[in-house]
Design a protein around this motif. Structure first.
Motif, PDB file in Angstrom:
ATOM      1  N   ARG A  42     -40.070 -28.722   3.496  1.00 33.48           N
ATOM      2  CA  ARG A  42     -40.073 -28.663   2.336  1.00 33.48           C
ATOM      3  C   ARG A  42     -40.029 -30.119   1.569  1.00 33.48           C
ATOM      4  NH1 ARG A  42     -35.878 -25.641  -1.954  1.00 33.48           N
ATOM      5  NH2 ARG A  42     -33.431 -26.738  -0.682  1.00 33.48           N
ATOM      6  N   MET A  43     -40.017 -30.804   0.624  1.00 37.82           N
ATOM      7  CA  MET A  43     -40.108 -32.102  -0.168  1.00 37.82           C
ATOM      8  C   MET A  43     -39.617 -31.626  -1.376  1.00 37.82           C
ATOM      9  SD  MET A  43     -42.034 -35.360  -0.282  1.00 37.82           S
ATOM     10  CE  MET A  43     -43.594 -34.579  -1.298  1.00 37.82           C
ATOM     11  N   ILE A  44     -38.249 -32.288  -1.000  1.00 36.92           N
ATOM     12  CA  ILE A  44     -38.107 -32.637  -3.232  1.00 36.92           C
ATOM     13  C   ILE A  44     -37.959 -33.919  -3.667  1.00 36.92           C
ATOM     14  CG2 ILE A  44     -35.958 -31.643  -4.861  1.00 36.92           C
ATOM     15  CD1 ILE A  44     -36.121 -29.973  -0.993  1.00 36.92           C
ATOM     16  N   ILE A  45     -38.589 -33.490  -5.341  1.00 32.42           N
ATOM     17  CA  ILE A  45     -38.234 -34.805  -5.855  1.00 32.42           C
ATOM     18  C   ILE A  45     -37.303 -35.057  -6.537  1.00 32.42           C
ATOM     19  CG2 ILE A  45     -39.789 -36.819  -7.109  1.00 32.42           C
ATOM     20  CD1 ILE A  45     -42.198 -34.738  -6.606  1.00 32.42           C
ATOM     21  N   LEU A  46     -36.716 -36.252  -6.512  1.00 33.05           N
ATOM     22  CA  LEU A  46     -35.242 -36.747  -7.172  1.00 33.05           C
ATOM     23  C   LEU A  46     -35.851 -37.301  -8.712  1.00 33.05           C
ATOM     24  CD1 LEU A  46     -33.481 -36.031  -4.683  1.00 33.05           C
ATOM     25  CD2 LEU A  46     -32.147 -37.494  -5.599  1.00 33.05           C
ATOM     26  N   LEU A  47     -35.630 -36.819  -9.997  1.00 30.17           N
ATOM     27  CA  LEU A  47     -36.156 -37.199 -10.603  1.00 30.17           C
ATOM     28  C   LEU A  47     -35.390 -37.606 -12.124  1.00 30.17           C
ATOM     29  CD1 LEU A  47     -39.459 -35.037 -11.977  1.00 30.17           C
ATOM     30  CD2 LEU A  47     -39.290 -37.740 -10.849  1.00 30.17           C
ATOM     31  N   PRO A  48     -35.384 -38.641 -13.033  1.00 30.10           N
ATOM     32  CA  PRO A  48     -34.284 -39.053 -13.540  1.00 30.10           C
ATOM     33  C   PRO A  48     -33.779 -37.567 -14.590  1.00 30.10           C
ATOM     34  CG  PRO A  48     -35.532 -40.667 -14.046  1.00 30.10           C
ATOM     35  CD  PRO A  48     -36.406 -39.951 -13.422  1.00 30.10           C
ATOM     36  N   ILE A  49     -32.736 -37.170 -15.276  1.00 31.47           N
ATOM     37  CA  ILE A  49     -32.158 -36.281 -15.809  1.00 31.47           C
ATOM     38  C   ILE A  49     -32.319 -35.495 -16.727  1.00 31.47           C
ATOM     39  CG2 ILE A  49     -30.710 -35.056 -16.531  1.00 31.47           C
ATOM     40  CD1 ILE A  49     -28.528 -36.855 -14.984  1.00 31.47           C
ATOM     41  N   GLN A  50     -33.698 -36.353 -17.749  1.00 29.09           N
ATOM     42  CA  GLN A  50     -33.913 -36.009 -18.923  1.00 29.09           C
ATOM     43  C   GLN A  50     -36.048 -35.904 -18.593  1.00 29.09           C
ATOM     44  OE1 GLN A  50     -33.410 -39.029 -21.449  1.00 29.09           O
ATOM     45  NE2 GLN A  50     -31.672 -38.172 -23.073  1.00 29.09           N
ATOM     46  N   ARG A  51     -35.930 -36.532 -17.480  1.00 30.31           N
ATOM     47  CA  ARG A  51     -37.760 -37.044 -17.223  1.00 30.31           C
ATOM     48  C   ARG A  51     -37.872 -35.101 -16.477  1.00 30.31           C
ATOM     49  NH1 ARG A  51     -42.038 -40.539 -16.010  1.00 30.31           N
ATOM     50  NH2 ARG A  51     -40.687 -42.028 -16.865  1.00 30.31           N
ATOM     51  N   ALA A  52     -36.772 -35.040 -14.996  1.00 26.74           N
ATOM     52  CA  ALA A  52     -36.726 -33.506 -15.309  1.00 26.74           C
ATOM     53  C   ALA A  52     -36.794 -32.728 -15.858  1.00 26.74           C
ATOM     54  CB  ALA A  52     -35.448 -33.656 -13.797  1.00 26.74           C
ATOM     55  N   TYR A  53     -35.790 -32.803 -16.933  1.00 26.26           N
ATOM     56  CA  TYR A  53     -35.273 -31.167 -17.663  1.00 26.26           C
ATOM     57  C   TYR A  53     -36.612 -31.434 -18.589  1.00 26.26           C
ATOM     58  CZ  TYR A  53     -31.072 -29.567 -15.546  1.00 26.26           C
ATOM     59  OH  TYR A  53     -29.939 -29.461 -14.772  1.00 26.26           O
ATOM     60  N   ALA A  54     -37.314 -31.960 -18.841  1.00 24.04           N
ATOM     61  CA  ALA A  54     -38.439 -32.407 -19.880  1.00 24.04           C
ATOM     62  C   ALA A  54     -39.627 -31.552 -19.422  1.00 24.04           C
ATOM     63  CB  ALA A  54     -39.313 -33.575 -20.221  1.00 24.04           C
ATOM     64  N   MET A  55     -39.688 -31.090 -18.113  1.00 23.98           N
ATOM     65  CA  MET A  55     -40.926 -30.320 -17.208  1.00 23.98           C
ATOM     66  C   MET A  55     -40.626 -29.051 -17.810  1.00 23.98           C
ATOM     67  SD  MET A  55     -40.902 -32.628 -13.943  1.00 23.98           S
ATOM     68  CE  MET A  55     -41.904 -31.585 -13.372  1.00 23.98           C
ATOM     69  N   LEU A  56     -39.850 -28.414 -18.091  1.00 23.48           N
ATOM     70  CA  LEU A  56     -38.899 -26.961 -18.247  1.00 23.48           C
ATOM     71  C   LEU A  56     -39.894 -26.442 -19.468  1.00 23.48           C
ATOM     72  CD1 LEU A  56     -35.830 -26.607 -16.951  1.00 23.48           C
ATOM     73  CD2 LEU A  56     -37.591 -25.963 -16.059  1.00 23.48           C
ATOM     74  N   PRO A  57     -40.395 -25.703 -19.674  1.00 18.86           N
ATOM     75  CA  PRO A  57     -40.731 -24.422 -21.313  1.00 18.86           C
ATOM     76  C   PRO A  57     -39.858 -24.524 -21.750  1.00 18.86           C
ATOM     77  CG  PRO A  57     -41.434 -23.455 -19.498  1.00 18.86           C
ATOM     78  CD  PRO A  57     -40.427 -24.725 -18.806  1.00 18.86           C
TER      79      PRO A  57
END
Length: 345
Positions: free
Chosen positions: A326-341
């Motif tokens: 598996r491969m996991i992307i590391l994203l900036p914190i705000q960008r990562a949580y903005a993806m959540l509904p």
């Protein structure tokens, strides 16, 4: 804590087609969920990240790039400013390897170095489809025009250099010339491995790049005909902006790093982003890499190609790799949580 949802549109990632998007799931993980995270060389990954992070346009990525030079502890840099994001599209993960070929060659033709690498002729640039490989090699259409970039000593290695699209040439004085993709004849690629199977020479499970090379060398007449079964022909250009002792240019037009650069599908993984690789197989790999390259065969959220370096040893190692994980992307914190509904938040 692990969050899960099915997304129609992935905010923060490049847009994907509606069918792909409907199959996509996202999980935000903790760093403790990454197998082997604490044991990796985070400083090496940070150095590779800094090779390309200056090219980000988005303000949050730019801020992270600036912080990369200010936080002394590399592991803390990633853990404080990123969140691991697992993006899946319903397809099994697949890791393969790629490398930069190295050929022996010369800037002038000699008895040994007599197989030319050509620049693209003007008429080929003006047409969507030009002469076939067979016609280019046998009609004399390229002769006497000064289009040669260099000459090499092995037509089989030259053929595979064209498949890779770039490589390095070791010159007689010990120096190196790097060459990159300079265009094509516009003809579709036809697999010579598939053709060997069709002719009954090998079964599909027996075919590899080394098997093909050995067969062509043992059968020079039929081998030349086999190579010309592939109508596609690649032209080259000299690459001078990167020293030949550094890694080749990747999709971000920056030098890439052995065993720290990975090629990805940019529809799912932003170019320049750190990615945590958990590769299974005979030689498991747990490593933080940077998504600095792409490839025509690299399609899907969990599809990745690991760069093994330059030369024959790298080529053999890359050719053996075909593993899951598996491969996991590391994203900036705000960008990562903005993806959540909103329901999850």
């Amino acid at each position: 804590m692990i969050y899960w949802f099915r997304a129609a549109v992935l905010a923060g990632l490049a847009m994907v087609g509606s069918e792909a998007a409907s199959e996509t799931t996202i999980k935000i993980l903790d760093f403790k969920d990454l197998d082997g995270w604490a044991e990796d060389d985070h400083a090496a990954a940070l150095s590779t990240f800094q090779n390309t992070c200056m090219d980000f346009d988005a303000p949050d990525w730019q801020a992270l790039c600036k912080a990369a030079g200010e936080i002394s502890d590399a592991r803390s840099f990633f853990e404080l400013l990123f969140r691991p994001v697992l993006v899946e599209d319903g397809k099994d993960a697949l890791f393969t390897g790629y490398f930069e070929p190295e050929l022996d060659g010369s800037l002038v033709p000699t008895e040994r170095y007599r197989y030319p690498l050509y620049r693209q002729p003007p008429e080929a640039r003006r047409k969507t489809s030009w002469l076939t490989r067979r016609e280019i090699e046998t009609s004399g259409a390229m002769v006497g025009r000064g289009l040669e970039v260099a000459w090499v000593d092995d037509p089989v290695e030259l053929f595979f250099l064209q498949i890779q699209g770039s490589g390095r040439i070791h010159l007689p004085d010990g120096s190196y010339l790097r060459v990159g993709y300079g265009g094509s004849n516009g003809r579709p690629y036809r697999s010579i491995g598939v053709e060997l199977v069709r002719r009954g020479v090998y079964s599909a499970h027996q075919v590899s790049a080394q098997v093909i090379k050995n067969w062509v060398r043992r059968n020079p007449v039929d081998g030349a005909d086999l190579l010309r079964h592939n109508d596609s022909y690649v032209f080259f250009r000299k690459v001078t902006r990167v020293p030949a002792d550094k890694g080749p240019l990747g999709a971000m037009n920056r030098s890439i790093t052995t065993m720290r650069t990975v090629a990805v599908d940019p529809k799912f993984t932003p170019l320049g982003a750190p990615v945590w690789v958990e590769k299974e197989g005979e030689t498991p790999l747990r490593r933080l890499m940077i998504a600095q390259d792409t490839g025509s065969a690299i399609k899907g959220a969990q599809r990745a190609d690991i760069f093994f370096g330059t030369g024959d040893d790298a080529g053999r190692a890359a050719g053996r790799l075909k593993d899951g994980g598996r491969m996991i992307i590391l994203l900036p914190i705000q960008r990562a949580y903005a993806m959540l509904p909103e329901a999850v938040l």
